[in-house]
Each structure stands twice: as structure tokens, then as C-alpha cells.
Design an enzyme around this catalytic site. Structure first.
Site: not given
Length: 288
Positions: A138-139, A142, A207
């Protein structure tokens, strides 16, 4: 894996950015009428934002009290992030750890070449291997989406508007054309309030996009869903003193710290339940 673009999500992000752009055009027009002393403040804030943009990775890590760690200190974490970065077609980011029992993680850096991924010791103790992969992916999503750069640019004029609302009275009662400065302050207040809501909506959409990116990288949406459930459950157990110390880092965290009504309506993240449901839907799509 074959990746399906979420066009609905992209449209919502694009429309939100269009509204921000239109709002900022109006704001720049008002500023143009009040250049005088306000111009100096705008230039100074612009210089500050440029510094923030180029040093965002170091500033964010310092704000969390995080330290970069070597492969000899955290060999498994380095190997995990390196493998996931390769799967995401990204250079391996700087790896950092914050000695904090709050279970969380964040990514920072204006581009993939100078990104950093930070985890807390709390999240390392809370999650199993698959769940940790989901959070780290997930990071990295980003990073791949350049979200730090996008959000920094999106919030630049909003920051200037807030500065004028707070300190505009210092520049005198009228501009050099004789118009009352209160007009610029009122317009700045409206711009700040509207942009505040739009920027947070944009953050929530991004997100969702990072969640989808994590599923693409790992091929395992359920692991991230389980991690979100674990982290959100543990967040409620952290003492209030820790929450107050870290409130300014909400936009970076995989799960934000939310306290009370205002915290919920101004959240930079969607409700965890909605994120989990979308991950479950994505898992069903992948199984077909």
C-alpha cells in the site's frame, strides 16, 4: 496480474482536482488585486513550500522520530521491501523504523527515486507476514502514484489562503488601490474552507487507489483487508497522549488517528469498513 483500471475512482479524483483548479484560479485573481505587501508573504510561503517539497522525506521521518535502518539491523524488513518494490517496478526506497507502539506505516518522498517507507515497531509486532506485505505494498503504491507530490501541490494555495486568513490584518486595512483588505481575507477564508474539504476528499480517493495498487502488487487483497482490521482495532487501544503527539501525521498513516466528530468529517482516509469492502469486492473480481 492483469490490472483493471477503476475509471469511476479516476473520474472522482479528476473532478476533485478540476474543482480545486477552478477554485485556485479565483483565488489567484483576488490575490492579483492585493499584491502590495501580500506578495512578499506569498513569495516567502512559496519558498517554504519548495523546501518542504524537496525535503519532504526527511521532514516526515523527523516528525515521527523515525530512524533509517540498515540491512544488518532489519534484514527481513529490507528483503521484504526490496522484493515488493521489484514487483511494483520501483527502486528500493529508504527503509525507516519508528520506535512506537502505535501500529502504523507511511511513505514519503516526492518521487520514487528519493522515497522512504517507514513502519512502527508496533505494526511489526501486530501483523503476520502476508498482512505486512499488504501494508508495505500500500505504501509503495503511494510512492508509485507520487501521492506526496500530488498532495503537496494541491495544498499549496490552500496554505497561502490560510496564512492570509490568520495574518492578513498585519498588511494594513487597504491595498494600494484603496480597496479594503477584508475582501481578500474573506475570500481567502472561503477558499481555505472549500479547498480543505476538497483536498481531504482527494486524499480519501487516493487511499482507495493505493489499496488497489497494493492488491496489484501482492495479488492478495484479503491480506491488506485483514491488516486494516487489525490496525484499526489496535489504534483504539493507544493512550490519548500518543494520539495527540502524532495527530499532525494523519495524512501519511495507512490508518489515520481519528478522535471525535471533527476528526471523522475532516478525515484524510475513508472509513476502514468501506476500504475493506472494496478490497473484498476486488478479491471476488480477481477470482473470476
Amino acid at each position: 496480474m492483469e490490472w483493471q483500471t477503476d475509471w469511476g475512482l479516476r473520474f472522482r479524483m479528476g473532478f476533485t482536482m478540476f474543482l480545486l483548479f477552478a477554485l485556485y484560479l479565483v483565488f489567484v485573481g483576488v490575490l492579483a488585486a492585493y499584491f502590495g505587501n501580500v506578495l512578499f508573504a506569498v513569495v516567502m510561503l512559496g519558498a517554504f513550500s519548495i523546501v518542504q517539497y524537496f525535503f519532504s522525506d526527511k521532514l516526515a521521518l523527523r516528525a515521527m522520530g523515525a530512524e533509517t535502518v540498515s540491512e544488518s539491523e532489519y534484514p527481513e524488513l529490507h528483503a521484504r521491501i526490496g522484493r515488493l518494490a521489484q514487483q511494483a517496478d520501483l527502486p528500493k526506497p529508504t527503509v525507516a523504523v519508528a520506535d512506537d507502539r502505535t501500529p502504523n506505516a507511511f511513505a514519503t518522498g516526492r518521487s520514487p527515486s528519493n522515497a522512504a517507507v517507514c513502519v512502527t515497531t508496533g505494526v511489526l509486532r501486530t501483523l503476520d507476514d502476508d498482512e505486512l506485505d499488504g501494508v508495505l505494498a500500500h505504501e509503495l503504491a503511494h510512492v508509485k502514484n507520487r501521492d506526496v507530490a500530488v498532495m503537496t501541490i494541491a495544498s499549496f494555495l490552500s496554505t497561502i489562503a490560510f496564512f492570509i486568513v490568520r495574518w492578513g490584518w498585519l498588511f494594513g486595512g487597504r491595498n494600494r488601490n484603496g480597496a479594503p483588505l477584508i475582501v481578500a481575507i474573506v475570500v481567502s477564508l472561503l477558499v481555505w474552507v472549500i479547498s480543505f474539504l476538497l483536498i481531504r476528499a482527494l486524499s480519501r480517493y487516493r487511499e482507495y487507489s493505493a489499496d488497489r495498487g497494493a492488491a496489484m502488487i501482492t495479488g492478495n487483497p484479503s491480506a491488506l483487508a485483514t491488516a486494516l482490521m487489525k490496525i484499526s482495532g489496535r489504534m483504539e487501544q493507544v493512550p490519548e497522549e500518543d494520539l495527540r503527539e502524532q495527530a499532525d501525521m494523519n495524512a501519511f498513516f495507512i490508518i489515520p488517528i481519528q478522535k471525535g466528530f471533527i476528526g471523522r468529517i475532516a478525515s484524510t482516509h475513508p472509513p476502514t469498513e468501506q476500504r475493506i469492502e472494496k478490497l473484498r469486492e476486488l478479491e471476488r473480481e480477481m477470482e473470476q
